[in-house]
Every structure is written in C-alpha cells, then in structure tokens.
Write an enzyme that holds these catalytic residues in place. Structure first.
Site, PDB file in Angstrom:
ATOM      1  N   ARG A  31       0.817  -1.212   0.000  1.00 57.41           N
ATOM      2  CA  ARG A  31       0.000   0.000   0.000  1.00 57.41           C
ATOM      3  C   ARG A  31       0.855   1.268   0.000  1.00 57.41           C
ATOM      4  O   ARG A  31       0.457   2.303   0.540  1.00 57.41           O
ATOM      5  CB  ARG A  31      -0.955   0.049   1.215  1.00 57.41           C
ATOM      6  CG  ARG A  31      -1.989  -1.058   1.242  1.00 57.41           C
ATOM      7  CD  ARG A  31      -3.129  -0.682   2.202  1.00 57.41           C
ATOM      8  NE  ARG A  31      -3.971  -1.844   2.466  1.00 57.41           N
ATOM      9  CZ  ARG A  31      -4.180  -2.368   3.670  1.00 57.41           C
ATOM     10  NH1 ARG A  31      -3.600  -1.845   4.737  1.00 57.41           N
ATOM     11  NH2 ARG A  31      -4.969  -3.401   3.827  1.00 57.41           N
ATOM     12  N   ARG A  35      -3.256   6.234   1.143  1.00 53.58           N
ATOM     13  CA  ARG A  35      -3.848   7.357   1.870  1.00 53.58           C
ATOM     14  C   ARG A  35      -2.899   8.106   2.801  1.00 53.58           C
ATOM     15  O   ARG A  35      -3.239   9.184   3.270  1.00 53.58           O
ATOM     16  CB  ARG A  35      -5.047   6.859   2.694  1.00 53.58           C
ATOM     17  CG  ARG A  35      -6.255   6.504   1.847  1.00 53.58           C
ATOM     18  CD  ARG A  35      -7.383   5.982   2.706  1.00 53.58           C
ATOM     19  NE  ARG A  35      -7.081   4.665   3.254  1.00 53.58           N
ATOM     20  CZ  ARG A  35      -7.806   4.055   4.183  1.00 53.58           C
ATOM     21  NH1 ARG A  35      -8.861   4.661   4.695  1.00 53.58           N
ATOM     22  NH2 ARG A  35      -7.482   2.856   4.624  1.00 53.58           N
ATOM     23  N   ARG A  44      -7.777  12.003  -4.616  1.00 56.31           N
ATOM     24  CA  ARG A  44      -9.037  11.422  -4.146  1.00 56.31           C
ATOM     25  C   ARG A  44     -10.118  12.477  -3.899  1.00 56.31           C
ATOM     26  O   ARG A  44     -11.308  12.143  -3.885  1.00 56.31           O
ATOM     27  CB  ARG A  44      -8.808  10.616  -2.869  1.00 56.31           C
ATOM     28  CG  ARG A  44      -8.235   9.243  -3.101  1.00 56.31           C
ATOM     29  CD  ARG A  44      -9.265   8.275  -3.688  1.00 56.31           C
ATOM     30  NE  ARG A  44     -10.101   7.658  -2.662  1.00 56.31           N
ATOM     31  CZ  ARG A  44     -11.410   7.775  -2.579  1.00 56.31           C
ATOM     32  NH1 ARG A  44     -12.063   8.489  -3.461  1.00 56.31           N
ATOM     33  NH2 ARG A  44     -12.094   7.164  -1.628  1.00 56.31           N
ATOM     34  N   ASP A  82      -6.936  -2.813  -6.905  1.00 54.92           N
ATOM     35  CA  ASP A  82      -7.544  -3.390  -5.706  1.00 54.92           C
ATOM     36  C   ASP A  82      -7.803  -4.863  -5.947  1.00 54.92           C
ATOM     37  O   ASP A  82      -8.095  -5.269  -7.080  1.00 54.92           O
ATOM     38  CB  ASP A  82      -8.854  -2.664  -5.364  1.00 54.92           C
ATOM     39  CG  ASP A  82      -9.334  -3.019  -3.968  1.00 54.92           C
ATOM     40  OD1 ASP A  82     -10.162  -3.946  -3.853  1.00 54.92           O
ATOM     41  OD2 ASP A  82      -8.887  -2.396  -2.997  1.00 54.92           O
ATOM     42  N   TYR A 158     -14.919 -12.037   0.977  1.00 54.37           N
ATOM     43  CA  TYR A 158     -15.531 -10.737   0.680  1.00 54.37           C
ATOM     44  C   TYR A 158     -16.839 -10.912  -0.083  1.00 54.37           C
ATOM     45  O   TYR A 158     -17.836 -10.236   0.180  1.00 54.37           O
ATOM     46  CB  TYR A 158     -14.578  -9.877  -0.151  1.00 54.37           C
ATOM     47  CG  TYR A 158     -13.616  -9.051   0.660  1.00 54.37           C
ATOM     48  CD1 TYR A 158     -14.049  -7.940   1.379  1.00 54.37           C
ATOM     49  CD2 TYR A 158     -12.254  -9.364   0.704  1.00 54.37           C
ATOM     50  CE1 TYR A 158     -13.162  -7.171   2.125  1.00 54.37           C
ATOM     51  CE2 TYR A 158     -11.361  -8.606   1.446  1.00 54.37           C
ATOM     52  CZ  TYR A 158     -11.821  -7.517   2.153  1.00 54.37           C
ATOM     53  OH  TYR A 158     -10.939  -6.758   2.891  1.00 54.37           O
TER      54      TYR A 158
END
Length: 361
Positions: A31, A35, A44, A82, A158
């Site tokens: 990652r 963020r 974003r 993703d 998921y």
C-alpha cells in the site's frame, strides 16, 4: 516483450526474489501508493476510488507518486489497483465507502449462478493492463513493476460476507456446510486469477504477488483444505501459461497473512519464489521453517511507523540482523500494508534505515 520498455536500472528486487545474495535488501511497502500520502489524498478529493483504478492515467499517476517522493529509496513499484476488481469482473457490484461493500453478496450456493460463466479478463480488466503498460513505460526503468491479485479464499470471503468482517460467519458457514460448492467457487475464482496475472505479465508486470489477507482466519487444517490448493493452482498454472505464451516467467510472491503454521508447506509445495511474512513471525524461525529455497519478504509491524525514529531504527536493525542470519533472498517490507495515519517522513526514515542496516557484512 521487455524490449518495448526502457531498460531496467535497478534489478535488486528481482535478484532477491530469485534467491540471489544482494548487496542490501531491496525494499518496498504494501500500500505504498495510498492514503498516507498527501498527493494521493489530493487526487481522491476529485476522483472515486474505483474511478482511479479504472482510469489508466490516474492509476499510473498514483503508482508513481511514492517512486517520485522516495526516489532512490524504493526498489519496486506496485500497480495501483484493488484485489476486489476480480469479483467485479465476475459480475458483482463493489462499492468503496470508505471500506468495500457488496450490495448483493452471495447468500447461498445457488447465488453463484448470478456470476458470469466466462470472464474475459481483457474485456473486464483491460484497464488494469493498460495502466501497467503505461506505468512500466513512465517508470523509465527506475524500478521493477509489481502486479498482483487477491487469493481465492480472501476474495471468496468478501463476496459472501459483503465486505470486511470480524467473525467470517457467513463464509465459514459455506465452507463447513457446503464444502464441495465452496471448493468449486474457490476454483472458479482461482481460474480468473490465473488469466488476470498472465495478462498483467503480458502488459509489463515484472513480479506478481498473491495476497491471501484472510488466510489467518482459517485453522491450519482448513487452510490446507480450502485455501492452499488454489494458491498452488495459481502458481503452477501462471508459470505454465507464461512458458506456453513465450512470456517472461516472472518471480511470484505469496503473502498468506496469519497462516504462519503453514509456512513450511507453502514454501515447499506452493510453487512460489517468495514467501511474505506478517509481523507475528520471527525471521530466524521463519527461515528454519521454509529452508533456503525461497526468498522471504517482510516483516516489520506497520504500527512501528508511529513509534518515532528511534523505534523505527531499532526495529529495522533487529529485523535486518534476523533475516541476515539465514541463507536465501530477503525483500524488506512491512508485515502488512502501511496505514493511513503514517507521516510520510517516517516512511522515508524506515526506507533509509533498511538501506543502512540490511547491507551484507
């Protein structure tokens, strides 16, 4: 195929992945395009998460952000995407607000009929392939580009839970109440993963990683029953297809987070070149379990990045000493993905410490 891209200037990651001794450990972070970076948050502000994934120019930009910021310190880039693009390709709707949500998860095995019978990855996931080709070109050979997918068990969970979950009640109910139907769906997901990973190499990926983030939710017995066969299927078939299509047979990494009691099995029979470690495994013990035939990747606790420079330096030094005690390649990384609140300068310090302490000798 690689001749259409700029020549690679830094092959440290690829050499370590193949088990070669390197002058220091290559380092990248799961990652790393995310963020914690203000430049990512800026993008974003005006673009949705999956909008970025599905836009090759935006995905390229995000992938390159940490390479620019930490120039000379990172030894790999990983395409911004993703793991849940595979359920999307199979016909499921996935939203991100802020975490993943499936408006219509699979409730019973009969719901599998709603999924696409055949998944054309070029049609459904061609945007990822375009982003990989564009990114590989714009990297200009600075570092290798990693492609990836989620592992079948992690994606299965998921798709049935409808998002993240602490108990995995629904997905485990499927495993134990409908074991054969579960295995059939896991195999179906695995076959899409194979096509997807081969497509990524065709597009320019130079190493592949399979993320089994939920592996630790299964007992050792259930991991062997339900997850491991699909992990092995992916590694075997991807390499076979790459050979058949005269594509580079790139190194492959598996990160089965939490499945630490199965590390020996994964290393011996999984068919991967690199085994990723979470932070709950000591490097010396891990090397004893896996032998010297695979490279290891990991494994600092991501939360140490909140502990200040002294803690980061001490932990990297200790980690480096542990990995250097064994033979075989080592790729420095965190034991899971970097978290959003990390100060980018503390990430820089982590990378600098790896450069300092992972050198041989």
């Amino acid at each position: 195929m690689d001749s259409k891209f700029p020549p690679l200037k830094n092959d440290l990651l690829l050499r370590a992945a193949r088990g070669e001794a390197t002058e220091r450990a290559p380092v990248w972070v799961m990652r790393q395009a995310g963020r914690y970076l203000p430049e990512f948050r800026k993008v974003r502000e005006s673009h949705g998460f999956f909008e970025i994934c599905q836009s090759p120019p935006l995905a390229t930009e995000i992938t390159l952000q940490p390479i620019r910021r930490y120039t000379g310190l990172l030894d790999a880039s990983i395409i911004f995407s993703d793991i849940l693009v595979i359920p999307q390709a199979m016909g499921m709707e996935v939203l991100m607000n802020p975490g993943p949500q499936f408006p219509e998860p699979l409730d019973t095995p009969a719901d599998v009929e709603k999924l696409r019978k055949v998944v054309d990855v070029d049609k459904e996931l061609g945007y990822v392939f375009k982003a990989i080709t564009q990114t590989r070109t714009e990297l200009n050979g600075e570092v290798p580009l990693i492609g990836f997918c989620g592992a079948p068990w992690t994606l299965f969970a998921y798709m049935i839970e409808g998002g993240g979950n602490k108990t995995y009640q629904k997905s485990k109910t499927w495993l134990f109440r409908h074991p054969e139907e579960s295995k059939a769906l896991l195999q179906r997901i695995a076959d899409v993963c194979v096509d997807y990973l081969v497509g990524q190499v065709k597009a320019g990926a130079q190493l592949l990683q399979v993320f089994d983030s939920n592996a630790g939710e299964l007992s050792p017995y259930d991991f062997v029953q339900f997850s491991f066969p699909t992990l092995r299927h992916i590694s075997k078939l991807v390499k076979q297809r790459l050979e058949e299509q005269n594509l580079p047979v790139v190194p492959m990494t598996v990160f089965a987070k939490g499945a630490n009691s199965s590390l020996g099995l994964i290393a011996e029979k999984g068919g991967y070149d690199v085994v990723g470690l979470d932070w709950l495994t000591d490097p010396v013990e891990a090397r004893k379990l896996v032998g010297d035939k695979v490279a290891l990747q990991g494994n600092m606790d991501p939360s140490v990045l909140y502990g200040g420079r002294d803690a980061i330096e001490a932990t990297v030094r200790r980690m480096s000493e542990g990995f250097r005690k064994g033979k075989g390649g080592w790729i420095a990384n965190l034991g899971h993905g970097i978290t959003p609140g990390v100060d980018p300068e503390d990430m820089r310090w982590f990378l600098e410490c790896v450069h300092k302490y992972s050198a041989l000798g």
